[in-house]
Structures are given as C-alpha cells and as structure tokens.
Design a protein around this motif. Structure first.
Motif, PDB file in Angstrom:
ATOM      1  N   SER A 288     119.807  31.994  24.076  1.00 18.93           N
ATOM      2  CA  SER A 288     118.946  30.945  24.640  1.00 18.93           C
ATOM      3  C   SER A 288     119.742  29.861  25.367  1.00 18.93           C
ATOM      4  O   SER A 288     119.148  28.976  25.994  1.00 18.93           O
ATOM      5  CB  SER A 288     118.098  30.308  23.535  1.00 18.93           C
ATOM      6  OG  SER A 288     118.924  29.705  22.555  1.00 18.93           O
ATOM      7  N   TYR A 289     121.079  29.903  25.274  1.00 24.18           N
ATOM      8  CA  TYR A 289     121.920  28.895  25.941  1.00 24.18           C
ATOM      9  C   TYR A 289     122.618  29.475  27.173  1.00 24.18           C
ATOM     10  O   TYR A 289     123.558  28.880  27.696  1.00 24.18           O
ATOM     11  CB  TYR A 289     122.991  28.371  24.982  1.00 24.18           C
ATOM     12  CG  TYR A 289     122.459  27.728  23.723  1.00 24.18           C
ATOM     13  CD1 TYR A 289     122.077  26.392  23.703  1.00 24.18           C
ATOM     14  CD2 TYR A 289     122.333  28.464  22.547  1.00 24.18           C
ATOM     15  CE1 TYR A 289     121.586  25.802  22.541  1.00 24.18           C
ATOM     16  CE2 TYR A 289     121.851  27.887  21.374  1.00 24.18           C
ATOM     17  CZ  TYR A 289     121.483  26.559  21.391  1.00 24.18           C
ATOM     18  OH  TYR A 289     120.999  25.977  20.241  1.00 24.18           O
TER      19      TYR A 289
ATOM     20  N   GLN B 266     122.878  37.102  19.944  1.00 25.45           N
ATOM     21  CA  GLN B 266     121.553  36.562  19.638  1.00 25.45           C
ATOM     22  C   GLN B 266     121.612  35.051  19.439  1.00 25.45           C
ATOM     23  O   GLN B 266     120.673  34.337  19.821  1.00 25.45           O
ATOM     24  CB  GLN B 266     121.000  37.238  18.385  1.00 25.45           C
ATOM     25  CG  GLN B 266     120.607  38.690  18.592  1.00 25.45           C
ATOM     26  CD  GLN B 266     120.235  39.383  17.299  1.00 25.45           C
ATOM     27  OE1 GLN B 266     120.337  38.808  16.217  1.00 25.45           O
ATOM     28  NE2 GLN B 266     119.803  40.631  17.394  1.00 25.45           N
TER      29      GLN B 266
END
Length: 478
Positions: free
Chosen positions: A449-450, A445
């Motif tokens: 996003s990377y 988590q």
C-alpha cells in the motif's frame, strides 16, 4: 479469498462415492450458494466474463448430470490451486483429484490407518502449490482436538502388515537421522530450506514404509511416531520459510500420527505449535482451543512447554483485546519457568522448547502490538533492532532473524515510520542473501500500500527477485 457470500456450515464426513467437487467444496466449508458465488467472482476476476451464481449449477455438477464449461472449470482450478494446463489435459472430473490432497486431513477416521492416509497427503505436499487458507478451523478444529484426546485415552497400535520386512535396524537408523535433524533445526546455521528438503525426504520415506512395508504392531507404532516427528519438522521449517498454510497441513498430519502412536507429550507440543498458525493466519479463539486441548492432554508439562502454552494464551487474548487476561498469562510464563523442577515431567520436550530472554521480550512486544499499542511494543524488540550483526557470508544464513524482523516492520509501520520499516526489511534481505519466496511475499504485503513512496518502491523492486519456492523443480536442480 474472502467474499461476502462465504457461509460456514457444519459438514459431515463425506461418502466415499461423493463427487470430488463436493469433497472440495466441503473442505472449504461453503454452502452451494456460497461456492457458486465464489466461482462466479473468480470467473470475472480472471477475465472470463460474468457468470450466473446459481446453487443449482453446483448441485448439477456434483451429481454428474452436467459438466461445467471450460472457463468455469478454470475458475474452480484457480480456487483449488490446480494449473490450467492440467484441467485441459485431464478433463472433467479427473483434474479435481489433484486438488483433493488436503481433504484427507479433514475426513479420515482417527485410527492408525486414517493417520497413514493423512500422511500420504503430506508426503505429496509441495510448497510450489500455493494453498488458499487454513484447513481446520472453528467447530471442526474443536471436534478434532476432542477426538484426539479421546483416542489418546485408549490408543490402538497399527495392524501388522505383510510386505518387505522393515527391520528394527532400519527404524533405528531413521530415528537417529530424525533426531539429528531435530537438533539441527534448533541449533545450526544450515539454511532451513536445506533442512526442509532433508526432513521432507525422511517424511516421504517413512510414509512409504508405512504404506508398503511389512512390520509388526510395535514397529508400526515406531514408524507412526517417526512420521509425526518428521511432519512436524516440515511444519516448523515451512513456517520459518514463510509458508504458514503448508505448515498447518503438516502439523495436522503430525497430530494425527502422534495421536495414533499414543504419544501424548508429542501431541500436546504439536498442538502448541499449531496454535501459532491460527494466531498468525486465523482466529485467536482457535489458538486458545488448541492451548486448552494441549493442557488437557498433558497434565504435567515440562517447564518449557508450560511456558510456551502460557505465551500463546497471552498472545491470543491480546488479539482478542483482553489486556488483563493477557498480562496474567504472561505472568504465568515466569511462574512456569521458576517452578520447582519436581513439579514437572522430567522427560525432554519433543522439540526441546527453550524459553530465553529474547523469546520473552519478543512475546511481550507482540502482546502490545496485538493490543494496538505499538509505542509500548517497540522497546521489547530492541535486540532485533540491533544493526551490529553483519550478514553471514561463510555459512548459509538462516531466515529465523528475517522472520522475526517482520514484527519490527509491523510496529514501525504502525507508528508511521516507513523509512525505518524499509530499513528493517532491507536488513532481513541482507541477513539471508535472498528471502525465501513465502517470506518475501509477507514483506511485500506489508509494503504494497506504500508503493507510491520511493523508499517502498525500491524495496518492492528488490523483493521481486526471490528464490524458487521449496518444491519447485527449478529449486531442486540448482
């Protein structure tokens, strides 16, 4: 799953004749319109198409007047963590009872029998079933804390039971094994997954004795306290394995059982431990509620428990943005540790809480992290940043260090240091060999996003290979 349609509402204790769907909806504290909206959204997310979100549908299903279509049932099953094949195998409404275990933690009376009924739910609790959210929050949590305090003012021993006699020797053997597990939990390199299986086996055994054995009132009280201790062991080990929501279920059952046994010091300690779950996955106001309740329950805590409560207060206040209040609470940690021993209860804490330099440093680092000041937080994690400790090979590695490295990852990502954060995550994997599934998910988590960055993509690929979740059949036959 958070949606704009979710509405918290006060729920009374449901009637025993209430439809199981009504009980499940009440356990989520959702109104009819909010639950209808949630089902419709999940229905669409699962690819079953658009579904009208009308409160009348839910009312008709709960009254038994109509039966929902199969795709609607599958959407509800997804919400309540029931496998689709069970929906088709058992049919409506029978599959709903598979999801109802956690309702016992909400609606049982605060009596010895109510505690036993709650313990039945945790004896069946399985990490293989992902649980969606914290069970007890807000006013319901505050009410439970007040009720526990009230019951502790005049606890009632469980009634004597007829059945196969549970001897004093049997209870003494279980007490000895439980104490050894408690000592191993805080002072061994044995893998927490193995300790979890052992604690869970003891918890299941004690629950079976409470529900089927024959005993007098004194023996029943001893068994209740043992059930509380093993439930709390399962709670603590679940958290170490990254299963924070399952940990909350165990902790709630432990508090009920310890309350029924009249064990004030245990209840206070368990509330302190439960507050961590709300700091991580819930509302800091709820964490403060538990801290205040624990202090009301035990007026003269040991130095370790007092320091632990001050630490959790500091963290909760930091999450609320109260810099001054958090600093004052941290100051009281030091005061508690240096206070005259005569001012504290001389009895040993149930979990023998140890507050050392690293504990205090990590706490101060987390305070600054919660206050959105990662530059000030990073120096307090210097011991966790030390690469000198090589991965263990001779003994099973503990994921304690791997969980603490999550704090470092959070700070490094907040500072924009993606390479350093990925390095810390790789260290966590190296320390444990293979991260427990719940913990691996928490690392995933952080980096999801990377994923377009090569360093994050490599890490996510490595995290994809995780061990079975405790309770999976595959993990039990390895």
């Amino acid at each position: 799953m958070n949606t704009a349609g979710q509405i918290l509402q006060e729920q009374g204790t449901p009637s025993m004749a209430q439809h199981p769907l009504a009980s499940l909806r009440a356990s989520l504290r959702l109104s009819h319109p909010a639950y209808a909206q949630l089902v419709a959204e999940v229905h669409a997310q699962l690819g079953y198409g658009q579904m009208a979100a009308r409160r009348e549908k839910i009312s008709r299903w709960e009254s038994g007047r109509t039966v929902p279509e199969l795709t609607a049932q599958l959407a509800m099953a997804h919400i309540h963590q029931v496998r689709g094949e069970e929906v088709e195998r058992l049919g409506w409404p029978h599959w709903l009872y598979l999801a109802a275990d956690h309702s016992a933690l909400l609606f049982q009376p605060w009596t010895p029998q109510g505690a036993v009924d709650s313990l039945r739910s945790t004896a069946r609790l399985d990490h293989a079933r992902r649980l969606p959210s914290l069970t007890l929050t807000g006013s319901a949590l505050a009410s439970a804390a007040r009720t526990s305090l009230s019951v502790l003012a005049g606890p009632q021993a469980p009634h004597a039971r007829d059945g196969h006699h549970v001897s004093s020797d049997t209870v003494a053997w279980i007490e000895s094994r439980t104490r050894k597990l408690e000592l191993q939990e805080s002072g061994t390199l044995t893998a927490p997954a193995a300790l979890y299986f052992a604690a869970r086996a003891e918890h299941q055994l004690i629950t079976t004795l409470l529900t089927t054995g024959g005993y007098d009132r004194h023996t029943g009280t001893r068994l209740l306290l043992l059930a509380a201790r093993t439930a709390m062991l399962c709670a603590w080990l679940s958290r170490v394995l990254g299963e924070d929501i399952a940990a909350e279920r165990y902790a709630l059952a432990a508090i009920r059982a310890a309350t029924a046994a009249g064990a004030r010091r245990h209840v206070a300690t368990y509330m302190s431990q439960l507050s961590v779950k709300h700091l991580i996955a819930g509302d800091p106001h709820d964490a403060l509620c538990l801290v205040h309740a624990a202090r009301a329950i035990t007026q003269r805590p040991t130095a370790g428990l007092a320091a632990s409560l001050h630490t959790k207060e500091a963290l909760a206040l930091a999450r609320l943005g109260d810099t001054v209040g958090s600093a004052r609470a941290l100051g009281r940690v030091a005061d508690a540790l240096t206070a005259d021993a005569a001012g504290h209860d001389p009895a040993i804490d149930p979990f023998d809480i140890k507050i050392d330099g690293e504990y205090l440093a990590v706490a101060r680092g987390n305070v600054w992290l919660f206050l959105d000041q990662p530059k000030k937080a990073l120096p307090f994690f210097v011991t966790l940043l030390n690469d000198s400790a090589s991965p263990r090979t001779a003994t099973p590695a503990s994921p304690h260090a791997a969980r603490r490295l999550l704090y470092v990852v959070d700070v490094q990502l907040a500072l924009g240091e993606l390479d350093a954060a990925a390095h810390s995550a790789h260290r966590a994997i190296a320390i444990t060999g293979t991260l427990p599934p719940g913990l691996a998910e928490q690392y995933r988590q952080r980096f999801a996003s990377y994923r377009r960055e090569p360093v994050a993509r490599d890490l996510l690929d490595r995290l994809a290979d995780t061990a079975p979740r405790p309770g999976d059949r595959s993990s039990q036959t390895r």
